[in-house]
Structures are given as structure tokens and as C-alpha cells.
Design an enzyme around this catalytic site. Structure first.
Site, PDB file in Angstrom:
ATOM      1  N   TYR A 143       2.242   4.919   0.173  1.00  0.00           N
ATOM      2  CA  TYR A 143       1.318   4.320  -0.788  1.00  0.00           C
ATOM      3  C   TYR A 143       1.375   5.022  -2.145  1.00  0.00           C
ATOM      4  O   TYR A 143       1.073   4.421  -3.169  1.00  0.00           O
ATOM      5  CB  TYR A 143      -0.121   4.390  -0.273  1.00  0.00           C
ATOM      6  CG  TYR A 143      -0.552   3.237   0.593  1.00  0.00           C
ATOM      7  CD1 TYR A 143       0.144   2.919   1.758  1.00  0.00           C
ATOM      8  CD2 TYR A 143      -1.663   2.472   0.260  1.00  0.00           C
ATOM      9  CE1 TYR A 143      -0.262   1.878   2.558  1.00  0.00           C
ATOM     10  CE2 TYR A 143      -2.073   1.424   1.061  1.00  0.00           C
ATOM     11  CZ  TYR A 143      -1.368   1.134   2.213  1.00  0.00           C
ATOM     12  OH  TYR A 143      -1.777   0.095   3.008  1.00  0.00           O
ATOM     13  N   LYS A 193       6.880   7.978  13.506  1.00  0.00           N
ATOM     14  CA  LYS A 193       8.153   7.308  13.775  1.00  0.00           C
ATOM     15  C   LYS A 193       9.241   8.382  13.673  1.00  0.00           C
ATOM     16  O   LYS A 193      10.197   8.276  12.895  1.00  0.00           O
ATOM     17  CB  LYS A 193       8.346   6.161  12.767  1.00  0.00           C
ATOM     18  CG  LYS A 193       9.519   5.248  13.042  1.00  0.00           C
ATOM     19  CD  LYS A 193       9.355   4.365  14.269  1.00  0.00           C
ATOM     20  CE  LYS A 193      10.657   3.603  14.547  1.00  0.00           C
ATOM     21  NZ  LYS A 193      10.634   2.887  15.838  1.00  0.00           N
ATOM     22  N   ASP A 225       5.635   1.978  16.992  1.00  0.00           N
ATOM     23  CA  ASP A 225       5.902   0.672  17.605  1.00  0.00           C
ATOM     24  C   ASP A 225       5.305   0.620  19.011  1.00  0.00           C
ATOM     25  O   ASP A 225       4.654  -0.342  19.407  1.00  0.00           O
ATOM     26  CB  ASP A 225       7.405   0.329  17.598  1.00  0.00           C
ATOM     27  CG  ASP A 225       8.293   1.465  18.076  1.00  0.00           C
ATOM     28  OD1 ASP A 225       7.791   2.596  18.276  1.00  0.00           O
ATOM     29  OD2 ASP A 225       9.511   1.235  18.258  1.00  0.00           O
ATOM     30  N   ASP A 249      -3.074   1.940   8.212  1.00  0.00           N
ATOM     31  CA  ASP A 249      -3.505   0.652   7.660  1.00  0.00           C
ATOM     32  C   ASP A 249      -3.288  -0.439   8.706  1.00  0.00           C
ATOM     33  O   ASP A 249      -4.171  -1.250   8.993  1.00  0.00           O
ATOM     34  CB  ASP A 249      -2.703   0.351   6.387  1.00  0.00           C
ATOM     35  CG  ASP A 249      -3.086  -0.989   5.772  1.00  0.00           C
ATOM     36  OD1 ASP A 249      -4.290  -1.275   5.685  1.00  0.00           O
ATOM     37  OD2 ASP A 249      -2.173  -1.753   5.395  1.00  0.00           O
ATOM     38  N   ASP A 253      -6.245  -2.309  11.633  1.00  0.00           N
ATOM     39  CA  ASP A 253      -6.507  -3.755  11.730  1.00  0.00           C
ATOM     40  C   ASP A 253      -6.330  -4.213  13.171  1.00  0.00           C
ATOM     41  O   ASP A 253      -7.100  -5.025  13.695  1.00  0.00           O
ATOM     42  CB  ASP A 253      -5.534  -4.559  10.846  1.00  0.00           C
ATOM     43  CG  ASP A 253      -6.072  -4.780   9.431  1.00  0.00           C
ATOM     44  OD1 ASP A 253      -6.835  -3.916   8.954  1.00  0.00           O
ATOM     45  OD2 ASP A 253      -5.728  -5.795   8.799  1.00  0.00           O
TER      46      ASP A 253
HETATM   47  C1  IPM Z   1      -7.361  -1.170   3.658  1.00  0.00           C
HETATM   48  C2  IPM Z   1      -6.772  -2.205   2.767  1.00  0.00           C
HETATM   49  C3  IPM Z   1      -6.176  -1.516   1.541  1.00  0.00           C
HETATM   50  C4  IPM Z   1      -5.057  -0.608   2.014  1.00  0.00           C
HETATM   51  C5  IPM Z   1      -5.687  -2.452   0.444  1.00  0.00           C
HETATM   52  C6  IPM Z   1      -6.739  -3.447   0.017  1.00  0.00           C
HETATM   53  C7  IPM Z   1      -5.177  -1.680  -0.745  1.00  0.00           C
HETATM   54  O1  IPM Z   1      -5.854  -2.972   3.453  1.00  0.00           O
HETATM   55  O2  IPM Z   1      -8.239  -0.398   3.196  1.00  0.00           O
HETATM   56  O3  IPM Z   1      -6.981  -1.113   4.835  1.00  0.00           O
HETATM   57  O4  IPM Z   1      -3.928  -1.055   2.202  1.00  0.00           O
HETATM   58  O5  IPM Z   1      -5.325   0.565   2.180  1.00  0.00           O
HETATM   59 MG    MG Z   2      -5.783  -2.577   5.560  1.00  0.00          MG
END
Ligand code: IPM
Ligand code: MG
Length: 358
Positions: A143, A193, A225, A249, A253
């Protein structure tokens, strides 16, 4: 005399503008209940700031954050700003705040409220009792690594990003993760990884070194993975997951879906003097402005703020219990709704939680 905390409030874009005001109601309520002053000041970040000032993180907003004791953020981004250069996209506000506030550690707890066991797409027996914390490194890795950019080369274009970690960066997040694991079930899984990437090879080596100071913690390593597969196959094997910025990230999710909806997951970004608290979901432009968004992730983020920034775990527990009661009574926003439950909007869900808090 009671303590007063200064809190920067950044609703951001999309549903951020709906869920943050609701979370603020909860903040004021617990402030009253526990005799804690909350001095709130709002400012623009993300697309809203671009519309007003031409940049996603105006100096005024950044200074407000730096001069507060904690930050509550909604979400940033939306289709309106998608064509912009990366350097001035809404997302830069978030990345800029993380960087400038030195928030290298992101805690994303994925816990299943038992009333929601049927809201997940996964089978009940797989997810029942899920309680995982993903600890994501937040100010390093791909990032932020340099070089980055898009350059012209041999009549083509070349997009470049760099995954880079130093010993120091890995060590401090590893220590934090071992400490979190110590307060839980004493199990830590570090995800990397290392079979392909040198940065991961170093990550694994440094985590092993830090482990020498935490012999009471059971440490395991897993390739990312495989981890993404194991999270779906048998998530109960995990307690604390430590991983880098990019993998965190993605895996957070995925972990969110074990709990029924990404609308349920709060987060705390720590490491500097000012903590930042936000739901892990985005600005959901498709449902923005319709009173449909689930405010719970943001409301739970307020709980995390009291726990981590103000040292008041009791407030977290109280908010958490209120959410649990409302869910047990069958109230659901659209994202967690299933037949037989009572569908409510953003504001009504908050009203119900407030009723339980009194
Ligand atoms: C998160 C989001 C952010 C990230 C984006 C919106 C920049 O997806 O906080 O998980 O990738 O960190
Ligand atoms: Mg995210």
C-alpha cells in the site's frame, strides 16, 4: 469533575453520512450514562472533501484528527470520484490518516452474534461461536511501498507497486499481535506468502524471533492462499490472525462473511497517540441515502473507541450487549434480514440499540 474527550468525526461518503450520525447518538448516550464528556467536531474527508476543497484530506481535517483523542470515520469513495488520479482519490484520505497518525495496527474482530447464525452463507456448524481477530499491518507493505506508479516503457505502460517490510515494522506489529493473543486464547497464526515472496520470508523470520519473548503463545504460520481456504473450511481453528496490509485487507472481508454481513464488523486502528475507529465496510453507494445501511459495525466501533482509546472496556461490553439484545429480539437491517425477522432501517436499528442502553 468528569473527563472530556475530544473526538474527530469524519462521516465521509455514501452510507458513511447515515451511519456515523447514528453512531454519534450512541456515543452521546454512553457519554451521559458513564459521565464522560464527548466533545465532537466534524470535518470532511474523501469524496465530500474533494467536492468542497479539491483534495481528499484537507489540512484542516488532518489537523483536527491530530489534535483529537480519537477519530470516528464512516467510509470514503464512490463512483463519482473513480476516474480521478490515485493521488487525489477519496481512498487517499484513509491512507493519509493511517500514515499521518502512525496507525500501524488494525484490529478487525470477526465475531458471530448467535442470533445471526443463519444470516451467513455458511453452515451453522461451521460458524457457530466464531470469534476471530484479524490483526492487519496498516502503514506498510504494498500500500505504501516505493517505487510505485505507471510509467512508459518500450511503447507500453508499466504499473508498479512494491511490497516492502523492514524488521522494525514487522517486529512492532508482531509484538502487538502476541500481546493481543496473550489476552485471548494464546494462539496466533501468522499469515504470509513466504514460499514466494522475500518480504514474507523476512516477515516469518522476524515473527519467529519475536516469539522467543512469548513462549506461552502457540504460534503457527500459514500461507495466505491456504488461509483463505481454511477460513471457509474450518474457521474455528483460528483465534488471532496476524498478517500484512494487503493480505489483511482481503482476509478481513472474508472473515466478515463468517459473521453474516460485512455490516457487522468494526475496527480499531492503533499504534499512534490518536486511535481511529471505523466499520470495515465501504461507502455502499448503491444503498446510500435510503436509510437501509446497517449501523452496527460503526456503533461497535464506538465501543472499541471507549475500550482502546479511553480504557473503558465496560462501555464496549455495554454496547455489545445492547446490540446482542436487539438482534435476539429479531430486528434486522436488510443485509442481515431473513424471513421471519423484523426488517428495520438504519435509524430504527439505532433507536432500538439506544433503548437497550438505557
Ligand atoms: C479497508 C478498505 C481500504 C483499504 C480502502 C478503502 C482504501 O478496503 O479499510 O479495508 O484497502 O485499506
Ligand atoms: Mg478492505
Amino acid at each position: 469533575m468528569s473527563t472530556t474527550y475530544k473526538i474527530a468525526v469524519f462521516p465521509g461518503d455514501g452510507i458513511g453520512k447515515e451511519i456515523v450520525p447514528q453512531a454519534v447518538r450512541v456515543m452521546k448516550e454512553v457519554g451521559n450514562k458513564y459521565n464522560i464528556g464527548v466533545d465532537l467536531e466534524e470535518a470532511l474527508v474523501g469524496g465530500s472533501a474533494i467536492d468542497e476543497y479539491g483534495i481528499p484530506l484537507p489540512e484542516k481535517s488532518l489537523q483536527l484528527a491530530l489534535n483529537s483523542e480519537a477519530v470516528l470515520l464512516g467510509a470514503v469513495g464512490g463512483p463519482k470520484w473513480e476516474g480521478l488520479d490515485y493521488s487525489i482519490r477519496p481512498e487517499r484520505a484513509l491512507l493519509g490518516l493511517r500514515e499521518k497518525l502512525g496507525l500501524f495496527a488494525n484490529l478487525r474482530p470477526a465475531r458471530l452474534f448467535s442470533a445471526l447464525v443463519d444470516a451467513s452463507t455458511l453452515k451453522r456448524e461451521v460458524i457457530e461461536g466464531i470469534d476471530i481477530v484479524v490483526i492487519r499491518e496498516l502503514t506498510g507493505g504494498i500500500y505504501f511501498g516505493k517505487p510505485r506508479g505507471i510509467e512508459k516503457a518500450d511503447g507500453q505502460e508499466r504499473g508498479i507497486n512494491t511490497e516492502v517490510y523492514t524488521t522494525y515494522e514487522i517486529e512492532r506489529i508482531a509484538r502487538l499481535a502476541f500481546n493481543v493473543a496473550r489476552g485471548r486464547s494464546k494462539k496466533l497464526c501468522s499469515v504470509d506468502k513466504a514460499n514466494v515472496l522475500e518480504s514474507s520470508e523476512l516477515w516469518r523470520r522476524v515473527v519467529n524471533t519475536v516469539h522467543k519473548d512469548y513462549q506461552d503463545i502457540e504460534l503457527s504460520h500459514m500461507y495466505v492462499d491456504n488461509c483463505s481456504m481454511q477460513l471457509i473450511r474450518n474457521p474455528k481453528q483460528f483465534d488471532v490472525i496476524l498478517t500484512n496490509n494487503m493480505f489483511g485487507d482481503i482476509l478481513s472481508d472474508e472473515a466478515a462473511m463468517l459473521t453474516g454481513s460485512i455490516g457487522m464488523l468494526p475496527s480499531a486502528s492503533l499504534g499512534g497517540e490518536v486511535g481511529m475507529y471505523e466499520p470495515i465496510h465501504g461507502s455502499a453507494p448503491d444503498i446510500a441515502g435510503q436509510n437501509k445501511a446497517n449501523p452496527i459495525a460503526t456503533i461497535l466501533s464506538v465501543g472499541m473507541m471507549f475500550k482502546y482509546s479511553f480504557g473503558m472496556e465496560i462501555v464496549f461490553t455495554d454496547i455489545d450487549a445492547a446490540v446482542n439484545k436487539v438482534l435476539n429480539k429479531g430486528y434486522r437491517t436488510a443485509d442481515i434480514y431473513s424471513a421471519g425477522n423484523k426488517l428495520v432501517g438504519t435509524k430504527e436499528m439505532t433507536d432500538l440499540i439506544l433503548d437497550e442502553l438505557i
